[in-house]
Scaffold this active site. Structure first.
Site, PDB file in Angstrom:
ATOM      1  N   ASP A 256      43.603   0.563 -82.116  1.00 51.01           N
ATOM      2  CA  ASP A 256      42.476   0.595 -81.178  1.00 51.01           C
ATOM      3  C   ASP A 256      42.292   1.945 -80.515  1.00 51.01           C
ATOM      4  O   ASP A 256      43.212   2.775 -80.449  1.00 51.01           O
ATOM      5  CB  ASP A 256      42.697  -0.434 -80.074  1.00 51.01           C
ATOM      6  CG  ASP A 256      43.799  -0.004 -79.098  1.00 51.01           C
ATOM      7  OD1 ASP A 256      44.944   0.192 -79.568  1.00 51.01           O
ATOM      8  OD2 ASP A 256      43.506   0.177 -77.906  1.00 51.01           O
TER       9      ASP A 256
ATOM     10  N   ARG B 162      39.740  -2.427 -83.408  1.00 51.19           N
ATOM     11  CA  ARG B 162      40.849  -3.031 -84.155  1.00 51.19           C
ATOM     12  C   ARG B 162      40.348  -3.749 -85.411  1.00 51.19           C
ATOM     13  O   ARG B 162      41.062  -3.873 -86.395  1.00 51.19           O
ATOM     14  CB  ARG B 162      41.589  -4.055 -83.281  1.00 51.19           C
ATOM     15  CG  ARG B 162      42.364  -3.448 -82.123  1.00 51.19           C
ATOM     16  CD  ARG B 162      43.277  -4.505 -81.510  1.00 51.19           C
ATOM     17  NE  ARG B 162      43.762  -4.142 -80.186  1.00 51.19           N
ATOM     18  CZ  ARG B 162      44.833  -3.399 -79.946  1.00 51.19           C
ATOM     19  NH1 ARG B 162      45.545  -2.930 -80.949  1.00 51.19           N
ATOM     20  NH2 ARG B 162      45.211  -3.118 -78.714  1.00 51.19           N
TER      21      ARG B 162
ATOM     22  N   ASP C 200      54.438   7.060 -84.384  1.00 49.03           N
ATOM     23  CA  ASP C 200      53.931   8.324 -83.863  1.00 49.03           C
ATOM     24  C   ASP C 200      55.150   9.139 -83.407  1.00 49.03           C
ATOM     25  O   ASP C 200      55.817   9.759 -84.229  1.00 49.03           O
ATOM     26  CB  ASP C 200      52.966   7.971 -82.730  1.00 49.03           C
ATOM     27  CG  ASP C 200      52.193   9.137 -82.185  1.00 49.03           C
ATOM     28  OD1 ASP C 200      51.882  10.040 -82.962  1.00 49.03           O
ATOM     29  OD2 ASP C 200      51.873   9.141 -80.981  1.00 49.03           O
TER      30      ASP C 200
HETATM   31  P1  IMP Z   1      55.404   5.870 -80.548  1.00 48.22           P
HETATM   32  O1  IMP Z   1      55.823   5.936 -81.997  1.00 48.22           O
HETATM   33  O2  IMP Z   1      56.449   5.307 -79.628  1.00 48.22           O
HETATM   34  O3  IMP Z   1      54.885   7.196 -80.057  1.00 48.22           O
HETATM   35  O4  IMP Z   1      54.199   4.873 -80.339  1.00 48.22           O
HETATM   36  C1  IMP Z   1      53.532   4.281 -81.348  1.00 48.22           C
HETATM   37  C2  IMP Z   1      52.419   3.456 -80.738  1.00 48.22           C
HETATM   38  O5  IMP Z   1      51.405   4.300 -80.158  1.00 48.22           O
HETATM   39  C3  IMP Z   1      51.734   2.664 -81.837  1.00 48.22           C
HETATM   40  O6  IMP Z   1      52.321   1.398 -82.001  1.00 48.22           O
HETATM   41  C4  IMP Z   1      50.301   2.600 -81.336  1.00 48.22           C
HETATM   42  O7  IMP Z   1      50.139   1.494 -80.506  1.00 48.22           O
HETATM   43  C5  IMP Z   1      50.111   3.865 -80.532  1.00 48.22           C
HETATM   44  N1  IMP Z   1      49.439   4.934 -81.351  1.00 48.22           N
HETATM   45  C6  IMP Z   1      50.010   6.055 -81.823  1.00 48.22           C
HETATM   46  N2  IMP Z   1      49.132   6.798 -82.526  1.00 48.22           N
HETATM   47  C7  IMP Z   1      47.963   6.117 -82.511  1.00 48.22           C
HETATM   48  C8  IMP Z   1      46.659   6.365 -83.088  1.00 48.22           C
HETATM   49  O8  IMP Z   1      46.382   7.362 -83.778  1.00 48.22           O
HETATM   50  N3  IMP Z   1      45.701   5.416 -82.843  1.00 48.22           N
HETATM   51  C9  IMP Z   1      45.952   4.301 -82.101  1.00 48.22           C
HETATM   52  N4  IMP Z   1      47.159   4.022 -81.549  1.00 48.22           N
HETATM   53  C10 IMP Z   1      48.160   4.923 -81.749  1.00 48.22           C
END
Ligand code: IMP
Ligand code: MG
Length: 177
Positions: free
Chosen positions: A158, A164, A102
């Site tokens: 989730d 999940r 993300d």
């Molecule tokens: P980031 O890349 O550090 O922002 O975080 C990624 C984490 O956020 C992932 O491993 C997921 O656990 C959670 N995450 C991000 N987007 C989503 C989504 O659309 N659905 C569920 N979890 C998400």
């Protein structure tokens, strides 16, 4: 949880087909070697199991669980290791298996941390990528699907720990009051 429903974004058939393709690519790229898959719990677990079955090489597995410091949905990029790996990475060909990237904060921190453990090689494989949301650059080696900025569930992902187990990728659509 706010009132919502889940709409299919990527069907079970399409997800499985794509995982098969990634497994074949890894089998080719690592020919003659063994691969060590590192699953980021909990979200990466469904993807990793399915992927491992499609890799026609000697595969070993390990698991780690991290949580990011930061309020609410905004991760600070500083990751706390909740459960560390059982095995050292030194000399291994490591592929980190993640559910979704993300902002990129968690993975850029985690990849740097794992690199310090001196694996022979270190790559990143993610089932989903939301490139529009990227804040920190992360090199991704294998991507299942690039998706638009939506909140998705299923295949390990989730919403408040639920969904999940859905065998497809679903989009959470919030219902108007
Ligand atoms: P980031 O890349 O550090 O922002 O975080 C990624 C984490 O956020 C992932 O491993 C997921 O656990 C959670 N995450 C991000 N987007 C989503 C989504 O659309 N659905 C569920 N979890 C998400
Ligand atoms: Mg995750």
């Amino acid at each position: 949880m706010d009132k919502h429903h889940v709409k299919v974004m990527i069907s079970e058939e399409d997800v499985n087909k794509r995982i098969r393709e990634i497994g074949e690519a890894i089998t080719k790229d690592y020919a003659g070697k063994s691969v060590h898959l590192v699953c980021v719990l909990k979200g990466g677990s469904f993807f990793m199991c399915e992927l491992a079955k499609r890799i026609d090489l000697n595969v070993s597995l390990d698991f780690m669980s991290v949580s990011s410091y930061g309020a609410g949905t905004k991760s600070s990029g500083v990751v706390r290791i909740v459960k560390d790996l059982d095995e050292p990475l030194e000399g291994k060909d490591v592929i980190v298996v993640e559910d979704i990237i993300d902002s990129g904060r968690t993975l850029s921190y985690l990849m740097a941390l794992l690199k310090d453990r001196h694996p022979a090689s270190l790559k990143l494989c993610t089932l989903l990528d939301k490139p529009d949301r990227r804040v920190v650059d992360v090199d991704v080696d294998y991507t299942g699907f690039k998706i638009p900025d939506a909140f998705v569930v299923g295949y390990g992902l989730d919403y408040d720990q639920v969904y999940r187990n859905l065998p497809y990728i679903g989009e959470v659509v919030f219902d108007p009051e």
